[in-house]
Design an enzyme around this catalytic site. Sequence first.
Site, PDB file in Angstrom:
ATOM      1  N   ASP A   1      63.874  39.020  66.579  1.00 32.01           N
ATOM      2  CA  ASP A   1      62.741  38.386  66.701  1.00 32.01           C
ATOM      3  C   ASP A   1      62.363  38.589  68.163  1.00 32.01           C
ATOM      4  O   ASP A   1      63.128  38.778  69.101  1.00 32.01           O
ATOM      5  CB  ASP A   1      62.812  36.881  66.485  1.00 32.01           C
ATOM      6  CG  ASP A   1      61.712  36.131  66.422  1.00 32.01           C
ATOM      7  OD1 ASP A   1      61.344  35.676  65.424  1.00 32.01           O
ATOM      8  OD2 ASP A   1      60.935  35.987  67.369  1.00 32.01           O
ATOM      9  N   ILE A   2      61.069  38.788  68.435  1.00 32.47           N
ATOM     10  CA  ILE A   2      60.425  39.101  69.764  1.00 32.47           C
ATOM     11  C   ILE A   2      60.422  37.914  70.798  1.00 32.47           C
ATOM     12  O   ILE A   2      60.832  38.012  71.867  1.00 32.47           O
ATOM     13  CB  ILE A   2      59.001  39.616  69.708  1.00 32.47           C
ATOM     14  CG1 ILE A   2      58.659  40.422  70.945  1.00 32.47           C
ATOM     15  CG2 ILE A   2      58.166  38.577  69.571  1.00 32.47           C
ATOM     16  CD1 ILE A   2      57.376  41.345  70.503  1.00 32.47           C
TER      17      ILE A   2
ATOM     18  N   ASN B   1      59.640  29.831  56.812  1.00 38.19           N
ATOM     19  CA  ASN B   1      58.577  28.990  57.106  1.00 38.19           C
ATOM     20  C   ASN B   1      57.631  29.494  56.001  1.00 38.19           C
ATOM     21  O   ASN B   1      57.021  30.551  55.827  1.00 38.19           O
ATOM     22  CB  ASN B   1      58.016  28.970  58.493  1.00 38.19           C
ATOM     23  CG  ASN B   1      59.131  28.521  59.522  1.00 38.19           C
ATOM     24  OD1 ASN B   1      59.846  27.627  59.068  1.00 38.19           O
ATOM     25  ND2 ASN B   1      58.993  29.293  60.627  1.00 38.19           N
TER      26      ASN B   1
ATOM     27  N   GLU C   1      53.600  31.793  60.543  1.00 36.91           N
ATOM     28  CA  GLU C   1      52.587  32.514  61.596  1.00 36.91           C
ATOM     29  C   GLU C   1      52.331  33.880  61.052  1.00 36.91           C
ATOM     30  O   GLU C   1      51.041  34.367  61.385  1.00 36.91           O
ATOM     31  CB  GLU C   1      53.004  32.503  63.118  1.00 36.91           C
ATOM     32  CG  GLU C   1      52.846  31.051  63.576  1.00 36.91           C
ATOM     33  CD  GLU C   1      52.928  31.120  65.136  1.00 36.91           C
ATOM     34  OE1 GLU C   1      53.894  31.651  65.681  1.00 36.91           O
ATOM     35  OE2 GLU C   1      52.103  30.172  65.824  1.00 36.91           O
ATOM     36  N   VAL C   2      53.213  34.527  60.660  1.00 29.34           N
ATOM     37  CA  VAL C   2      53.058  35.850  60.186  1.00 29.34           C
ATOM     38  C   VAL C   2      52.969  36.095  58.637  1.00 29.34           C
ATOM     39  O   VAL C   2      53.879  35.530  57.894  1.00 29.34           O
ATOM     40  CB  VAL C   2      54.105  36.959  60.777  1.00 29.34           C
ATOM     41  CG1 VAL C   2      54.048  38.329  60.242  1.00 29.34           C
ATOM     42  CG2 VAL C   2      54.310  36.909  62.228  1.00 29.34           C
TER      43      VAL C   2
ATOM     44  N   HIS D   1      59.204  36.286  55.383  1.00 28.78           N
ATOM     45  CA  HIS D   1      60.440  36.955  56.348  1.00 28.78           C
ATOM     46  C   HIS D   1      61.375  35.660  56.439  1.00 28.78           C
ATOM     47  O   HIS D   1      61.015  34.264  56.436  1.00 28.78           O
ATOM     48  CB  HIS D   1      60.126  37.076  57.883  1.00 28.78           C
ATOM     49  CG  HIS D   1      58.857  36.218  58.510  1.00 28.78           C
ATOM     50  ND1 HIS D   1      57.639  35.980  58.002  1.00 28.78           N
ATOM     51  CD2 HIS D   1      59.039  35.066  59.430  1.00 28.78           C
ATOM     52  CE1 HIS D   1      57.213  35.221  58.767  1.00 28.78           C
ATOM     53  NE2 HIS D   1      57.831  34.513  59.449  1.00 28.78           N
TER      54      HIS D   1
ATOM     55  N   HIS E   1      64.266  34.037  58.650  1.00 30.67           N
ATOM     56  CA  HIS E   1      64.993  33.818  60.142  1.00 30.67           C
ATOM     57  C   HIS E   1      66.376  33.578  59.847  1.00 30.67           C
ATOM     58  O   HIS E   1      66.786  32.818  59.381  1.00 30.67           O
ATOM     59  CB  HIS E   1      64.477  32.789  60.866  1.00 30.67           C
ATOM     60  CG  HIS E   1      62.950  32.766  61.015  1.00 30.67           C
ATOM     61  ND1 HIS E   1      62.351  33.045  62.219  1.00 30.67           N
ATOM     62  CD2 HIS E   1      61.821  32.336  60.262  1.00 30.67           C
ATOM     63  CE1 HIS E   1      61.104  33.090  62.366  1.00 30.67           C
ATOM     64  NE2 HIS E   1      60.718  32.639  61.019  1.00 30.67           N
TER      65      HIS E   1
END
Length: 125
Positions: free
Chosen positions: A39-40, A97, A105-106, A110, A112
Amino acid sequence: MPIDPTAAYDDGNVFARILRGELPCRKVYEDAHALAFHDINPQAPVHILVIPKGRYVSWDDFSAKASDEEIAHFIRAVGAVARQEGLVEPGYRMLANVGQHGHQEVPHLHVHLFGGRQFYAMVPE
Ligand code: 5GP
C-alpha cells in the site's frame, strides 16, 4: 471519496492502471490471476493489497459475478501472499472495504493484509 460498489467497472481506476503497468507498484506477488503490492500509505509495518486481475469493482461485485474458479484462486492467492510474507505465525489482519459505509476508495476489489504489530479494536473510530 467512497465509491459505489455496484457501479460499472471504471478502467481508469488506479489499480487498473497498475495492472496495465501505467503506474508503478512495489510488487510482492503475481500470478496469472492476482497481483499483490505494498500500500502506498501503509497503516501498519506490513500493509499489502491483494487484487484479482479481473475487472471487479468490489467484494459485492466479485462474490456475485466471478466464477467459482476465480473466487477459489483469489482466496488461495491471498493466503499465499500472507504465507510468503511471513504473516501467518505472528498473525495478521485482513479486510475488504465495501462502498460508502466501508469507506472503499478504489473501485477495484482489493483485500488489505496488515501485519507486523499487535492489533486490538476490530472496528476503530
Ligand atoms: P480502500 O479504502 O479503497 O479500501 O483502500 C484503498 C487503498 O489503496 C488505500 O489504503 C490507499 O493507500 C491505497 N492506494 C491508493 N492509491 C494507491 C496507489 O497508487 N498505489 C498503491 N500502492 N496504493 C494505493
